[in-house]
Design an enzyme around this catalytic site. Sequence first.
Site, PDB file in Angstrom:
ATOM      1  CB  CYS A 280       5.717  17.608  85.847  1.00 60.12           C
ATOM      2  SG  CYS A 280       4.807  17.103  84.535  1.00 60.12           S
TER       3      CYS A 280
ATOM      4  NE  ARG B 297       3.336  20.734  86.664  1.00 56.37           N
ATOM      5  CZ  ARG B 297       3.086  20.443  88.035  1.00 56.37           C
ATOM      6  NH1 ARG B 297       3.431  21.038  89.014  1.00 56.37           N
ATOM      7  NH2 ARG B 297       2.758  19.029  88.224  1.00 56.37           N
TER       8      ARG B 297
ATOM      9  CG  ASP C  35      -1.110  20.675  88.172  1.00 60.30           C
ATOM     10  OD1 ASP C  35      -1.384  20.666  86.890  1.00 60.30           O
ATOM     11  OD2 ASP C  35      -1.343  19.526  88.737  1.00 60.30           O
TER      12      ASP C  35
HETATM   13  P1  4NP Z   1       1.513  17.888  84.989  1.00 63.31           P
HETATM   14  O1  4NP Z   1      -0.065  18.246  85.150  1.00 63.31           O
HETATM   15  O2  4NP Z   1       2.205  17.009  86.199  1.00 63.31           O
HETATM   16  O3  4NP Z   1       2.015  19.164  84.724  1.00 63.31           O
HETATM   17  O4  4NP Z   1       1.537  17.150  83.709  1.00 63.31           O
HETATM   18  C1  4NP Z   1      -0.911  17.123  85.669  1.00 63.31           C
HETATM   19  C2  4NP Z   1      -1.628  16.400  84.540  1.00 63.31           C
HETATM   20  C3  4NP Z   1      -2.231  15.251  85.046  1.00 63.31           C
HETATM   21  C4  4NP Z   1      -2.814  15.014  86.311  1.00 63.31           C
HETATM   22  C5  4NP Z   1      -2.075  16.145  87.226  1.00 63.31           C
HETATM   23  C6  4NP Z   1      -1.052  17.242  87.006  1.00 63.31           C
HETATM   24  N1  4NP Z   1      -3.408  14.226  86.887  1.00 63.31           N
HETATM   25  O5  4NP Z   1      -3.899  14.340  88.155  1.00 63.31           O
HETATM   26  O6  4NP Z   1      -4.251  13.430  86.007  1.00 63.31           O
END
Ligand code: 4NP
Length: 155
Positions: A8, A14, A125
Amino acid sequence: MTRVLMVCLGNICRSPTAHGVFRDLVRERGLQQRIDVDSCGTSSYHNGEGADANMVRAAAEQGIDLSDLHSRLLVRSDFHDFDLIVVMDGSNERNTEALRPAGNDTPVVRFMDFVPDAPSRDVPDPYYGGMDGFRNVVNLIRAGCGPLLDHALTL
Ligand code: 4NP
């Protein structure tokens, strides 16, 4: 051994959930000698950090332990080290494909393509939303991991 990599953006919401749910399923089916799983992110924003506290909590509500997982960045050698790369959304897919080494043909697939009656091809997300977003991720991931494991066993 078939090696599966969940990807991800941050590797704190995720893909760690997919890693934890898939790992439990592999253990439940006694397939540890045939299937291995890891996860990573296309960004290094959270490199070395544990999974998001709300994500850990939502997973724990359904008996899934993510507390040992830590974020790491997707690297080009992952295309050689894994047999199947599973991305959570279309942005992850583009960022992953941009790192593909010349001549490499490791399959990159969308997680949601394994979720029956999926409402979208993206795992949403949950990072900027409330607890229900995190719970929704756990439910979607739980729905897709069985079909994904069945697919991995055909590789
Ligand atoms: P992930 O969620 O891709 O599912 O781990 C996110 C975690 C952090 C960020 C974006 C999405 N961020 O921009 O810091």
